[in-house]
Scaffold this motif. Structure first.
Motif, PDB file in Angstrom:
ATOM      1  N   UNK A  82       0.916  -1.082   0.020  1.00  0.00           N
ATOM      2  CA  UNK A  82       0.120  -0.133   0.058  1.00  0.00           C
ATOM      3  C   UNK A  82       0.863   1.043  -0.020  1.00  0.00           C
ATOM      4  N   UNK A  83       0.356   2.330  -0.508  1.00  0.00           N
ATOM      5  CA  UNK A  83       1.349   3.718  -0.626  1.00  0.00           C
ATOM      6  C   UNK A  83       0.869   4.535   0.635  1.00  0.00           C
ATOM      7  N   UNK A  84      -0.192   4.303   1.798  1.00  0.00           N
ATOM      8  CA  UNK A  84      -0.277   5.082   2.805  1.00  0.00           C
ATOM      9  C   UNK A  84      -0.670   4.156   3.973  1.00  0.00           C
ATOM     10  N   UNK A  85      -0.403   4.548   4.974  1.00  0.00           N
ATOM     11  CA  UNK A  85      -0.907   3.623   6.161  1.00  0.00           C
ATOM     12  C   UNK A  85      -2.368   4.030   6.438  1.00  0.00           C
ATOM     13  N   UNK A  86      -3.078   3.162   5.418  1.00  0.00           N
ATOM     14  CA  UNK A  86      -4.534   3.316   5.856  1.00  0.00           C
ATOM     15  C   UNK A  86      -5.043   2.121   6.530  1.00  0.00           C
ATOM     16  N   UNK A  87      -5.677   2.011   7.836  1.00  0.00           N
ATOM     17  CA  UNK A  87      -5.789   1.408   8.623  1.00  0.00           C
ATOM     18  C   UNK A  87      -6.848   0.434   7.921  1.00  0.00           C
ATOM     19  N   UNK A  88      -7.925   1.232   7.642  1.00  0.00           N
ATOM     20  CA  UNK A  88      -9.185   0.367   6.553  1.00  0.00           C
ATOM     21  C   UNK A  88      -8.754  -0.373   5.494  1.00  0.00           C
TER      22      UNK A  88
END
Length: 119
Positions: A82-88
């Protein structure tokens, strides 16, 4: 030797990951999108999959759900990129069957640390 399928629409990411993983003694194959990756998996299931989440034709999440529903598709370990720490996004990937996740861009040390357990 273990096999790895790199699934990413970026040729640069595939090239960098291939070099690192081949140096770790993986047999490496590549796919540009989830559909191509799934077709390759139906012919020969890899041991590990490095999977990008955002791709044309079939996204990483769609591929993961399709793979896990396919006979033998539960076997490969999947590292979801993933490119960003998106918890969802991470939670959806885990629920769909990802074994681990990794942020992009990655470096050699990060990729090696994720894949060392699979060697």
């Amino acid at each position: 030797m273990k096999s790895c399928l790199i699934v990413d629409d970026s040729s640069v990411i595939r090239k960098v990951a291939r070099r690192i993983l081949e140096n770790m003694d993986f047999i490496v194959d590549e796919a540009e999108d989830g559909q191509e990756a799934f077709e390759k998996c139906t012919r020969e299931m890899p041991d590990v999959i490095l999977l990008d989440w955002q791709m044309p034709i079939m996204s990483g999440l769609e591929f993961l759900k399709t793979l896990r529903g396919y006979t033998g598709g539960e076997r490969p370990k999947v590292v979801y990129c993933i490119t960003e720490r998106d918890i969802g996004q991470i939670a959806m990937a885990r629920k769909a069957g990802a074994n681990d996740h990794m942020l992009k861009p990655f470096d050699q040390a990060m990729l090696e640390s994720k894949f060392q357990a699979f060697v």
